[in-house]
Scaffold this motif. Structure first.
Motif, PDB file in Angstrom:
ATOM      1  N   ALA A  23    -160.974 -67.705   3.165  1.00  0.00           N
ATOM      2  CA  ALA A  23    -162.012 -67.893   4.187  1.00  0.00           C
ATOM      3  C   ALA A  23    -163.405 -67.868   3.571  1.00  0.00           C
ATOM      4  O   ALA A  23    -164.262 -68.690   3.911  1.00  0.00           O
ATOM      5  CB  ALA A  23    -161.883 -66.824   5.270  1.00  0.00           C
ATOM      6  N   LEU A  24    -163.632 -66.947   2.652  1.00  0.00           N
ATOM      7  CA  LEU A  24    -164.943 -66.854   2.012  1.00  0.00           C
ATOM      8  C   LEU A  24    -165.196 -68.064   1.118  1.00  0.00           C
ATOM      9  O   LEU A  24    -166.284 -68.643   1.134  1.00  0.00           O
ATOM     10  CB  LEU A  24    -165.056 -65.556   1.218  1.00  0.00           C
ATOM     11  CG  LEU A  24    -166.387 -65.259   0.548  1.00  0.00           C
ATOM     12  CD1 LEU A  24    -167.555 -65.367   1.522  1.00  0.00           C
ATOM     13  CD2 LEU A  24    -166.351 -63.876  -0.083  1.00  0.00           C
ATOM     14  N   GLU A  25    -164.184 -68.474   0.380  1.00  0.00           N
ATOM     15  CA  GLU A  25    -164.324 -69.657  -0.468  1.00  0.00           C
ATOM     16  C   GLU A  25    -164.605 -70.899   0.377  1.00  0.00           C
ATOM     17  O   GLU A  25    -165.473 -71.714   0.040  1.00  0.00           O
ATOM     18  CB  GLU A  25    -163.054 -69.863  -1.292  1.00  0.00           C
ATOM     19  CG  GLU A  25    -163.113 -71.094  -2.175  1.00  0.00           C
ATOM     20  CD  GLU A  25    -161.816 -71.371  -2.897  1.00  0.00           C
ATOM     21  OE1 GLU A  25    -161.872 -72.093  -3.906  1.00  0.00           O
ATOM     22  OE2 GLU A  25    -160.754 -70.892  -2.459  1.00  0.00           O
ATOM     23  N   THR A  26    -163.901 -71.044   1.485  1.00  0.00           N
ATOM     24  CA  THR A  26    -164.111 -72.191   2.369  1.00  0.00           C
ATOM     25  C   THR A  26    -165.524 -72.192   2.925  1.00  0.00           C
ATOM     26  O   THR A  26    -166.204 -73.228   2.935  1.00  0.00           O
ATOM     27  CB  THR A  26    -163.080 -72.173   3.519  1.00  0.00           C
ATOM     28  OG1 THR A  26    -161.770 -72.253   2.947  1.00  0.00           O
ATOM     29  CG2 THR A  26    -163.298 -73.330   4.475  1.00  0.00           C
ATOM     30  N   VAL A  30    -168.295 -75.142   2.149  1.00  0.00           N
ATOM     31  CA  VAL A  30    -168.957 -75.896   3.218  1.00  0.00           C
ATOM     32  C   VAL A  30    -170.469 -75.801   3.070  1.00  0.00           C
ATOM     33  O   VAL A  30    -171.184 -76.805   3.119  1.00  0.00           O
ATOM     34  CB  VAL A  30    -168.493 -75.396   4.605  1.00  0.00           C
ATOM     35  CG1 VAL A  30    -169.396 -75.934   5.712  1.00  0.00           C
ATOM     36  CG2 VAL A  30    -167.048 -75.769   4.861  1.00  0.00           C
ATOM     37  N   GLN A  31    -170.968 -74.581   2.878  1.00  0.00           N
ATOM     38  CA  GLN A  31    -172.411 -74.394   2.764  1.00  0.00           C
ATOM     39  C   GLN A  31    -172.970 -75.086   1.522  1.00  0.00           C
ATOM     40  O   GLN A  31    -173.993 -75.769   1.585  1.00  0.00           O
ATOM     41  CB  GLN A  31    -172.763 -72.897   2.748  1.00  0.00           C
ATOM     42  CG  GLN A  31    -172.381 -72.155   3.995  1.00  0.00           C
ATOM     43  CD  GLN A  31    -172.997 -72.744   5.254  1.00  0.00           C
ATOM     44  OE1 GLN A  31    -174.119 -73.250   5.256  1.00  0.00           O
ATOM     45  NE2 GLN A  31    -172.248 -72.703   6.336  1.00  0.00           N
ATOM     46  N   LEU A  32    -172.297 -74.904   0.400  1.00  0.00           N
ATOM     47  CA  LEU A  32    -172.761 -75.541  -0.832  1.00  0.00           C
ATOM     48  C   LEU A  32    -172.630 -77.060  -0.751  1.00  0.00           C
ATOM     49  O   LEU A  32    -173.468 -77.786  -1.285  1.00  0.00           O
ATOM     50  CB  LEU A  32    -171.997 -74.994  -2.034  1.00  0.00           C
ATOM     51  CG  LEU A  32    -172.270 -73.535  -2.382  1.00  0.00           C
ATOM     52  CD1 LEU A  32    -171.303 -73.056  -3.459  1.00  0.00           C
ATOM     53  CD2 LEU A  32    -173.706 -73.326  -2.802  1.00  0.00           C
ATOM     54  N   LEU A  55    -168.092 -72.621 -10.191  1.00  0.00           N
ATOM     55  CA  LEU A  55    -168.034 -71.165 -10.343  1.00  0.00           C
ATOM     56  C   LEU A  55    -167.405 -70.495  -9.123  1.00  0.00           C
ATOM     57  O   LEU A  55    -166.619 -69.559  -9.266  1.00  0.00           O
ATOM     58  CB  LEU A  55    -169.432 -70.605 -10.605  1.00  0.00           C
ATOM     59  CG  LEU A  55    -170.009 -70.901 -11.979  1.00  0.00           C
ATOM     60  CD1 LEU A  55    -171.456 -70.445 -12.065  1.00  0.00           C
ATOM     61  CD2 LEU A  55    -169.178 -70.251 -13.068  1.00  0.00           C
ATOM     62  N   VAL A  56    -167.731 -70.973  -7.926  1.00  0.00           N
ATOM     63  CA  VAL A  56    -167.142 -70.417  -6.710  1.00  0.00           C
ATOM     64  C   VAL A  56    -165.625 -70.632  -6.727  1.00  0.00           C
ATOM     65  O   VAL A  56    -164.860 -69.705  -6.455  1.00  0.00           O
ATOM     66  CB  VAL A  56    -167.785 -71.038  -5.447  1.00  0.00           C
ATOM     67  CG1 VAL A  56    -166.953 -70.771  -4.205  1.00  0.00           C
ATOM     68  CG2 VAL A  56    -169.200 -70.496  -5.266  1.00  0.00           C
ATOM     69  N   CYS A  57    -165.208 -71.839  -7.069  1.00  0.00           N
ATOM     70  CA  CYS A  57    -163.767 -72.126  -7.123  1.00  0.00           C
ATOM     71  C   CYS A  57    -163.064 -71.298  -8.183  1.00  0.00           C
ATOM     72  O   CYS A  57    -161.971 -70.767  -7.948  1.00  0.00           O
ATOM     73  CB  CYS A  57    -163.532 -73.613  -7.379  1.00  0.00           C
ATOM     74  SG  CYS A  57    -163.992 -74.651  -5.989  1.00  0.00           S
TER      75      CYS A  57
END
Length: 138
Positions: A23-26, A30-32, A55-57
């Motif tokens: 959920a946090l990654e999604t 979306v925001q990025l 980096l997020v992924c």
């Protein structure tokens, strides 16, 4: 519909579930992604945005892998806390974005579990009692 993570407390990293990370990654993607669309596909800012998405992924992927470990070792426990904090602090910057859910559980976790928290408090107390450089008994 799944139960919202905001309905349960998130105090320690041991409380994290794979769906929390997803959920946090999604949310971050979306925001990025929205920012990346505004920036366009050329220029230094575009390269920086692509790097941030990677980096997020990578951070989320590492978290997924670590959460699957049955009995994580100390370094794995520390990595879980660190990676969650990394993703959480990145998401926190999007608090102002349209559609942000203020009830989200992007809680800060500082310890893997209660035992880690107690051990750190004990280390702090010992350090405070002894000081940074204990005198030798010559």
């Amino acid at each position: 519909m799944t139960t919202s993570s905001s309905e349960r407390p998130l105090t320690y990293a041991e409380d994290l579930r794979p769906e929390d990370v997803h959920a946090l990654e999604t949310f971050l993607n979306v925001q990025l992604g929205r920012v990346y669309e505004e920036v366009g596909e050329t220029g230094e800012t575009s390269f920086a945005m692509r790097s941030l998405l990677i980096l997020v992924c990578d951070s989320a992927g590492l978290l997924h892998t670590l959460l699957a470990v049955e009995q994580p070792e100390m370094w794995q426990r520390a990595a879980i806390v660190r990676e969650w904090q990394r993703l959480r602090s990145t998401a926190h910057e999007f608090n102002h974005c349209e559609g942000y859910d203020h009830d989200r559980w992007w809680n800060q976790v500082r310890h893997f579990d209660a035992a880690d928290e107690t051990a750190e408090q004990d280390r702090i107390r010992r350090f405070a009692d002894v000081g940074p450089y204990p005198e030798s008994g010559h």
